[in-house]
Design an enzyme around this catalytic site. Sequence first.
Site, PDB file in Angstrom:
ATOM      1  N   ASN A  13    -177.062  14.705 -65.504  1.00 23.51           N
ATOM      2  CA  ASN A  13    -176.798  15.991 -66.170  1.00 23.51           C
ATOM      3  C   ASN A  13    -175.971  15.600 -67.408  1.00 23.51           C
ATOM      4  OD1 ASN A  13    -175.318  19.072 -64.740  1.00 23.51           O
ATOM      5  ND2 ASN A  13    -176.970  18.821 -66.187  1.00 23.51           N
ATOM      6  N   ASN A  72    -174.351  26.256 -72.344  1.00 27.03           N
ATOM      7  CA  ASN A  72    -175.657  25.721 -71.948  1.00 27.03           C
ATOM      8  C   ASN A  72    -176.426  25.263 -73.190  1.00 27.03           C
ATOM      9  OD1 ASN A  72    -175.843  25.958 -69.068  1.00 27.03           O
ATOM     10  ND2 ASN A  72    -175.983  28.181 -69.301  1.00 27.03           N
ATOM     11  N   CYS A  81    -169.478  24.546 -64.965  1.00 26.85           N
ATOM     12  CA  CYS A  81    -170.416  23.434 -64.829  1.00 26.85           C
ATOM     13  C   CYS A  81    -169.684  22.311 -64.089  1.00 26.85           C
ATOM     14  CB  CYS A  81    -170.867  22.975 -66.211  1.00 26.85           C
ATOM     15  SG  CYS A  81    -171.937  21.531 -66.134  1.00 26.85           S
ATOM     16  N   ASN A  83    -170.776  19.209 -62.954  1.00 33.33           N
ATOM     17  CA  ASN A  83    -170.949  17.860 -63.522  1.00 33.33           C
ATOM     18  C   ASN A  83    -170.256  17.767 -64.878  1.00 33.33           C
ATOM     19  OD1 ASN A  83    -172.472  16.742 -61.413  1.00 33.33           O
ATOM     20  ND2 ASN A  83    -174.384  17.615 -62.232  1.00 33.33           N
ATOM     21  N   ARG A 197    -180.448  27.892 -65.126  1.00 36.05           N
ATOM     22  CA  ARG A 197    -180.499  28.950 -66.156  1.00 36.05           C
ATOM     23  C   ARG A 197    -179.742  28.445 -67.380  1.00 36.05           C
ATOM     24  NH1 ARG A 197    -175.862  33.642 -65.007  1.00 36.05           N
ATOM     25  NH2 ARG A 197    -174.222  32.073 -64.945  1.00 36.05           N
ATOM     26  N   CYS A 206    -177.198  19.111 -60.789  1.00 36.49           N
ATOM     27  CA  CYS A 206    -176.359  20.281 -61.066  1.00 36.49           C
ATOM     28  C   CYS A 206    -175.206  20.261 -60.064  1.00 36.49           C
ATOM     29  CB  CYS A 206    -177.182  21.555 -60.933  1.00 36.49           C
ATOM     30  SG  CYS A 206    -176.188  23.038 -61.179  1.00 36.49           S
ATOM     31  N   GLY A 207    -173.990  20.142 -60.556  1.00 34.70           N
ATOM     32  CA  GLY A 207    -172.834  19.984 -59.667  1.00 34.70           C
ATOM     33  C   GLY A 207    -172.492  21.233 -58.880  1.00 34.70           C
ATOM     34  N   THR A 208    -172.483  22.389 -59.560  1.00 37.67           N
ATOM     35  CA  THR A 208    -172.218  23.627 -58.816  1.00 37.67           C
ATOM     36  C   THR A 208    -173.373  23.902 -57.851  1.00 37.67           C
ATOM     37  OG1 THR A 208    -173.066  24.823 -60.746  1.00 37.67           O
ATOM     38  CG2 THR A 208    -170.669  24.788 -60.471  1.00 37.67           C
TER      39      THR A 208
HETATM   40  N1  LIG Z   1    -176.551  26.336 -66.131  1.00 37.65           N
HETATM   41  C1  LIG Z   1    -175.464  26.823 -65.359  1.00 37.65           C
HETATM   42  C2  LIG Z   1    -174.134  26.207 -65.661  1.00 37.65           C
HETATM   43  C3  LIG Z   1    -174.149  24.709 -65.604  1.00 37.65           C
HETATM   44  C4  LIG Z   1    -174.219  24.114 -64.201  1.00 37.65           C
HETATM   45  C5  LIG Z   1    -174.032  22.636 -64.252  1.00 37.65           C
HETATM   46  N2  LIG Z   1    -175.084  21.842 -64.705  1.00 37.65           N
HETATM   47  C6  LIG Z   1    -173.307  22.045 -63.072  1.00 37.65           C
HETATM   48  O1  LIG Z   1    -173.248  20.798 -62.979  1.00 37.65           O
HETATM   49  O2  LIG Z   1    -172.700  22.776 -62.302  1.00 37.65           O
HETATM   50  C7  LIG Z   1    -175.335  28.339 -65.525  1.00 37.65           C
HETATM   51  O3  LIG Z   1    -175.384  28.844 -66.662  1.00 37.65           O
HETATM   52  O4  LIG Z   1    -175.145  29.021 -64.520  1.00 37.65           O
END
Ligand SMILES: N[C@@H](CCC[C@H](N)C(=O)O)C(=O)O
Length: 267
Positions: A13, A72, A81, A83, A197, A206-208
């Site tokens: 990421n 984003n 985010c 990561n 998104r 994607c970390g979350t």
């Molecule tokens: N695209 C996500 C936010 C980013 C998430 C990210 N890549 C992570 O590592 O958590 C959004 O707009 O919800």
Amino acid sequence: MQLKFYKYQGTGNDFVMIDNRQNLFPKNDTKLIERLCDRRFGIGADGLILLENDNSTDLSTEKVDFRMVYYNSDGNESSMCGNGGRCLVAFAKSLNVINNNATFIATDGLHHATIDENGIVSLQMKDVDEVKIDTEYVFLNTGSPHHVTLVNDLENYNVKENGVEIRYSDLYGKAGSNVNFVNQISDNHFRLRTYERGVEDETLSCGTGATATAIAMNVIGKTNSNSIDINVEGGKLKVTFEKADKGFEKVFLIGPATFVFEGIIEI
Ligand SMILES: N[C@@H](CCC[C@H](N)C(=O)O)C(=O)O
């Protein structure tokens, strides 16, 4: 104007990092941020992150090392985010803003993190107090909204096509959701592919999303473990947490955060 940037990645990421402690970056220029993240016309990244001074005057909070502002690749500021937060900790260390421990403020509140000698960043995520369980999926917010669903044959699964459909479905309205497709490998080990998104595509990690997946798998009884390994397309993450009276606390996202290159771009 010339802009100094740093590129980092956390399990694939990838992010453009900018030291904005002088407040010179044009933060409302959506088109510029989109162009900097463009893989053909710009530097190329899933998102752009500003490291800023924390100017809040709230004396009740502990000392904050820096502020994270996340966009984003579509150019819009968004939610947490995971990561990116891990990469920002590595970036802050390289700038001597921190040593091996960080306390920083992001859109979802205060975060604590540590970085070890191998560049592994352990980032405390927000507590999760609400998990929606449906027969087909689990939905929860780990700083960003995540739809989590188990699928067969994840390797050949069309993440983009199915991700778009769920992201724009009536379930999530205008705000939308990130969408995670999961396979179980063993008791506490899962494989994950995520449609993000704001990137509007599958990302390599994607970390979350990994955090949401770990908690979701525990909630629906696929694992009793509170230390979960997640294979993402770009590497391996670990998520640990504790069950609280209501929800989950002491949630940590653990994995590598790596400097890729730096440069100067005309904006
Ligand atoms: N695209 C996500 C936010 C980013 C998430 C990210 N890549 C992570 O590592 O958590 C959004 O707009 O919800």
